[in-house]
Motif scaffolding. Structure first.
Motif, PDB file in Angstrom:
ATOM      1  N   LEU A   1       0.827  -1.202   0.000  1.00 55.59           N
ATOM      2  CA  LEU A   1       0.000   0.000   0.000  1.00 55.59           C
ATOM      3  C   LEU A   1       0.867   1.260   0.000  1.00 55.59           C
ATOM      4  CD1 LEU A   1      -2.848  -1.114   2.422  1.00 55.59           C
ATOM      5  CD2 LEU A   1      -2.946  -0.905  -0.065  1.00 55.59           C
ATOM      6  N   ARG A   2       1.994   1.217   0.697  1.00 59.50           N
ATOM      7  CA  ARG A   2       2.920   2.359   0.669  1.00 59.50           C
ATOM      8  C   ARG A   2       3.526   2.542  -0.725  1.00 59.50           C
ATOM      9  NH1 ARG A   2       4.909  -0.021   5.799  1.00 59.50           N
ATOM     10  NH2 ARG A   2       3.872   1.119   7.460  1.00 59.50           N
ATOM     11  N   TYR A   3       3.728   1.466  -1.442  1.00 62.08           N
ATOM     12  CA  TYR A   3       4.331   1.496  -2.778  1.00 62.08           C
ATOM     13  C   TYR A   3       3.361   2.037  -3.832  1.00 62.08           C
ATOM     14  CZ  TYR A   3       5.950  -0.327  -7.269  1.00 62.08           C
ATOM     15  OH  TYR A   3       6.317  -0.453  -8.582  1.00 62.08           O
ATOM     16  N   ALA A   4       2.123   1.618  -3.766  1.00 54.84           N
ATOM     17  CA  ALA A   4       1.154   1.924  -4.825  1.00 54.84           C
ATOM     18  C   ALA A   4       0.777   3.396  -4.865  1.00 54.84           C
ATOM     19  CB  ALA A   4      -0.107   1.077  -4.629  1.00 54.84           C
ATOM     20  N   GLY A   5       0.616   3.914  -6.072  1.00 50.61           N
ATOM     21  CA  GLY A   5       0.170   5.286  -6.244  1.00 50.61           C
ATOM     22  C   GLY A   5      -1.230   5.514  -5.709  1.00 50.61           C
ATOM     23  N   VAL A   6      -2.081   4.508  -5.828  1.00 53.12           N
ATOM     24  CA  VAL A   6      -3.437   4.578  -5.298  1.00 53.12           C
ATOM     25  C   VAL A   6      -3.596   3.388  -4.348  1.00 53.12           C
ATOM     26  CG1 VAL A   6      -5.908   4.563  -5.841  1.00 53.12           C
ATOM     27  CG2 VAL A   6      -4.278   5.617  -7.442  1.00 53.12           C
ATOM     28  N   SER A   7      -3.712   3.680  -3.061  1.00 55.33           N
ATOM     29  CA  SER A   7      -3.799   2.612  -2.057  1.00 55.33           C
ATOM     30  C   SER A   7      -5.139   2.678  -1.348  1.00 55.33           C
ATOM     31  CB  SER A   7      -2.657   2.726  -1.058  1.00 55.33           C
ATOM     32  OG  SER A   7      -2.669   3.995  -0.426  1.00 55.33           O
ATOM     33  N   ILE A   8      -5.772   1.509  -1.220  1.00 58.04           N
ATOM     34  CA  ILE A   8      -7.111   1.440  -0.662  1.00 58.04           C
ATOM     35  C   ILE A   8      -7.173   0.323   0.367  1.00 58.04           C
ATOM     36  CG2 ILE A   8      -9.580   1.199  -1.159  1.00 58.04           C
ATOM     37  CD1 ILE A   8      -7.318   1.567  -4.102  1.00 58.04           C
ATOM     38  N   ALA A   9      -7.717   0.630   1.525  1.00 59.13           N
ATOM     39  CA  ALA A   9      -7.988  -0.389   2.544  1.00 59.13           C
ATOM     40  C   ALA A   9      -9.489  -0.649   2.551  1.00 59.13           C
ATOM     41  CB  ALA A   9      -7.541   0.083   3.919  1.00 59.13           C
ATOM     42  N   VAL A  10      -9.869  -1.891   2.786  1.00 60.89           N
ATOM     43  CA  VAL A  10     -11.281  -2.195   2.975  1.00 60.89           C
ATOM     44  C   VAL A  10     -11.650  -1.815   4.409  1.00 60.89           C
ATOM     45  CG1 VAL A  10     -11.470  -3.968   1.184  1.00 60.89           C
ATOM     46  CG2 VAL A  10     -10.744  -4.614   3.496  1.00 60.89           C
TER      47      VAL A  10
END
Length: 196
Positions: free
Chosen positions: A152-161
């Motif tokens: 999630l830190r790596y991704a440009g768009v990070s989403i948690a459920v």
């Protein structure tokens, strides 16, 4: 291990050393707990202290080979080691295990994972993204557990459920509904309908 599912080509892999396997086996004996040695297609599950619950939630298609710790001699590379147990027992193991050459994380409350130091989902994702000619800002990632943090830190768009661990929600840029009510699908539908 990261594979191209279509071709079977190995994009990236790192295995655990024989010394690490031995040290984890000794740790498991001291803690009186079953251990899972995980190769690409087989789980070598020790039975010295009964059977763990890992087979109930392991990835589909994994073969299980039940062995005593003293009889475990890997015939295949081992990419991950796991301990499956009650969450409080896993909490105690995670606090106790001190090995310098492994990354320790959880993929669910009742499963502790050990991998070669520095190996996590972000590393594998970065290899795939690079091979495809993209960059991190072009990546969307969803997560719910501790083993998703680096990704999630790596991704440009990070989403948690919504039902993600608190620390996962803290690093995600967005939070969507729970996975039980298709939160990922809801987010994707909304994201792509507003960006088109």
């Amino acid at each position: 291990m990261v594979l191209n599912n279509r071709t079977g080509y190995e994009i990236y892999s790192r295995t655990l050393t024989a010394e690490t396997l031995e040290a984890v086996g000794q740790f498991a004996q001291q803690e009186a707990i079953p251990v899972e040695y995980i190769s690409a297609d087989t789980v070598y599950s020790t039975t010295d202290f009964g059977r763990s619950s890992y087979s109930t939630f392991a990835p589909k298609g994994m073969k299980f080979s039940y062995v005593k710790q003293a009889e475990f001699f890997p015939r295949k590379p081992i990419y991950k080691i796991g301990f499956a147990n009650e969450p409080l027992r896993i909490d105690a193991l995670q606090a106790t295990i001190k090995m310098l050459n492994v990354s320790v994380t959880r993929s669910r409350r009742e499963f502790l994972e050990l991998m070669p130091l520095g190996v996590n989902k972000a590393v594998g994702l970065e290899k795939v993204v690079h091979q495809l000619g993209y960059n991190a800002q072009q990546v969307m990632a969803f997560g719910d557990e501790e083993n998703d943090l680096e990704m999630l830190r790596y991704a440009g768009v990070s989403i948690a459920v919504a039902n993600a661990q608190t620390k996962v929600k803290a690093v995600a840029r967005y939070i969507t509904d729970t996975n039980e009510v298709d939160g990922v699908a809801q987010f994707l539908k909304s994201w792509f309908s507003t960006s088109s």
